[in-house]
Design an enzyme around this catalytic site. Sequence first.
Site, short mmCIF file in Angstrom:
data_model
loop_
_atom_site.label_atom_id
_atom_site.label_comp_id
_atom_site.label_asym_id
_atom_site.label_seq_id
_atom_site.Cartn_x
_atom_site.Cartn_y
_atom_site.Cartn_z
N CYS A 144 0.86 -1.19 0.00
CA CYS A 144 0.00 0.00 0.00
C CYS A 144 0.89 1.23 0.00
CB CYS A 144 -0.90 0.00 1.24
SG CYS A 144 -2.16 1.29 1.21
N CYS A 148 -0.38 4.16 6.69
CA CYS A 148 -1.03 4.54 7.94
C CYS A 148 -0.21 3.96 9.09
CB CYS A 148 -2.46 4.03 7.99
SG CYS A 148 -3.46 4.67 6.63
N CYS A 151 -0.98 0.40 10.72
CA CYS A 151 -1.35 -0.70 9.83
C CYS A 151 -0.12 -1.45 9.33
CB CYS A 151 -2.14 -0.14 8.65
SG CYS A 151 -2.53 -1.37 7.39
N1 SAH Z 1 -7.08 0.65 2.73
C1 SAH Z 1 -8.42 0.56 3.15
C2 SAH Z 1 -8.89 -0.87 3.40
C3 SAH Z 1 -7.96 -1.82 4.10
S1 SAH Z 1 -7.68 -1.62 5.79
C4 SAH Z 1 -8.64 1.38 4.38
O1 SAH Z 1 -7.66 1.83 4.97
O2 SAH Z 1 -9.80 1.61 4.71
C5 SAH Z 1 -9.18 -2.20 6.59
C6 SAH Z 1 -9.44 -1.54 7.95
O3 SAH Z 1 -8.52 -2.00 8.96
C7 SAH Z 1 -9.29 -0.04 7.90
O4 SAH Z 1 -10.31 0.61 8.61
C8 SAH Z 1 -7.97 0.14 8.60
O5 SAH Z 1 -7.82 1.44 9.07
C9 SAH Z 1 -8.06 -0.89 9.68
N2 SAH Z 1 -6.77 -1.18 10.32
C10 SAH Z 1 -5.55 -1.04 9.79
N3 SAH Z 1 -4.60 -1.44 10.69
C11 SAH Z 1 -5.26 -1.83 11.79
C12 SAH Z 1 -4.83 -2.38 13.04
N4 SAH Z 1 -3.56 -2.61 13.29
N5 SAH Z 1 -5.78 -2.70 13.95
C13 SAH Z 1 -7.08 -2.51 13.68
N6 SAH Z 1 -7.54 -2.02 12.50
C14 SAH Z 1 -6.64 -1.68 11.57
FE1 SF4 Z 2 -3.21 1.18 3.30
FE2 SF4 Z 2 -3.37 0.06 5.72
FE3 SF4 Z 2 -3.79 2.68 5.43
FE4 SF4 Z 2 -5.61 0.93 4.51
S1 SF4 Z 2 -5.03 1.24 6.64
S2 SF4 Z 2 -4.80 2.75 3.46
S3 SF4 Z 2 -4.26 -0.74 3.84
S4 SF4 Z 2 -1.86 1.60 5.04
#
Ligand code: SAH
Ligand code: SF4
Length: 391
Positions: A144, A148, A151
Amino acid sequence: MSAALDLSEAERSRILAKTARFAPPPAQLADGRRDLVGLTRDELAAELATIGEAPFRVKQIWHWIYHQGVTDFAGMSSIARPLREKLAQRFVIGRPDIATQQTSSDDTRKFLFRFRDGQEAETVYIPDRQEDRGAVCISSQVGCTLACRFCHTGTQALVRNLGAAEIVGQFMAARDAYGEWPSPKGETPRLLSTIVLMGMGEPLYNYENVARAMTIIMDNEGIALSRRRITLSTSGVVPMMDRAGAELGVNLAVSLHAVRDALRDELVPLNRKYPIAELVAACRRYPGASNARRITFEYVMLRGINDSLADARELVRLIAGIPAKVNLIPFNPWPGSPYETSSGNAIDRFAQVVMDAGYSAPVRTPRGRDILAACGQLRTESRRQHAPPTA
Ligand code: SAH
Ligand code: SF4
């Protein structure tokens, strides 16, 4: 107004041009045969025309591929053998390879799929505990770009977009693994009957492949999932949210996670480009949002970071008037992750403020944490092998 529309159109073109550099590999195999999965009906007709077949065959072959789930032309029993053989010489019905699969103690199953060029992405099946059904969590990209902070996928640089065939293929291969295609008695599959685009990657940075894949999955003569059974989660690519709403009309989930720009800039760096006010405005105009079809705001609960009562109050102020629900996601840790999960108490108090304002605020039970299959834990070893061609 029209100047604003022109601007967002230009912005959409810019996003699409940029993401096109991360294109998936061609649908041609090394032996010259072509994968039929991932083609639109018109493209399928064009392929069949190359072997002299008339357009009416499309309906028949589409039904075998997407409704019955066959992977071998020999299984297409309503088609005469000479044509089946001709099809097999020119085409394949592709599936990604399952490199590994793991099952959690809570029955969540994670697949590591390997695609034709060797790149890998993960897909998760989450069975419902009460009902005889479940959701398939699908990836849209390998890695990605958005990084974030909380993540795991965000620690893997974007390798490439997944193609429509690879996106549909994750779902079909998961159905294969559960034997979930219509039985000869005509029973329809139930287990794998919901899709969440919440796996690896940002689906709205790979809009064209995602849209094509969802259109195939929603087609009434194939897999025929209703748009109500599909949820697309975005970190907030505002210009593409409008387009997804107009063209696909699937359920929308928005990864909000913070209610002030300073904090959201840090947690979800895309916020610097599309700040909270713009994101919430895009949610307000998302077509089809109603009390029956609410927008989901996802909010990861990070201890001491975004879980105060003041945050909860600001959240309900921000989303006032939007038909919405708030999904509270206890932070799922991963190796080296910089945050901790909020305490149960903090989550309950936060949820109470949201519920008092009239929104449902379910706390998502972590599923598949023991196999790193929960939200935000997915990541693969794939890396870019070559620098992308410049746009
Ligand atoms: N990229 C998209 C979809 C994939 S992530 C997005 O960001 O929405 C799916 C969900 O998991 C998103 O809401 C993301 O913010 C959340 N997420 C990411 N890392 C996480 C973590 N470590 N614990 C809980 N939720 C998380
Ligand atoms: Fe990408 Fe993870 Fe952010 Fe979703 S939450 S946009 S998968 S970095």
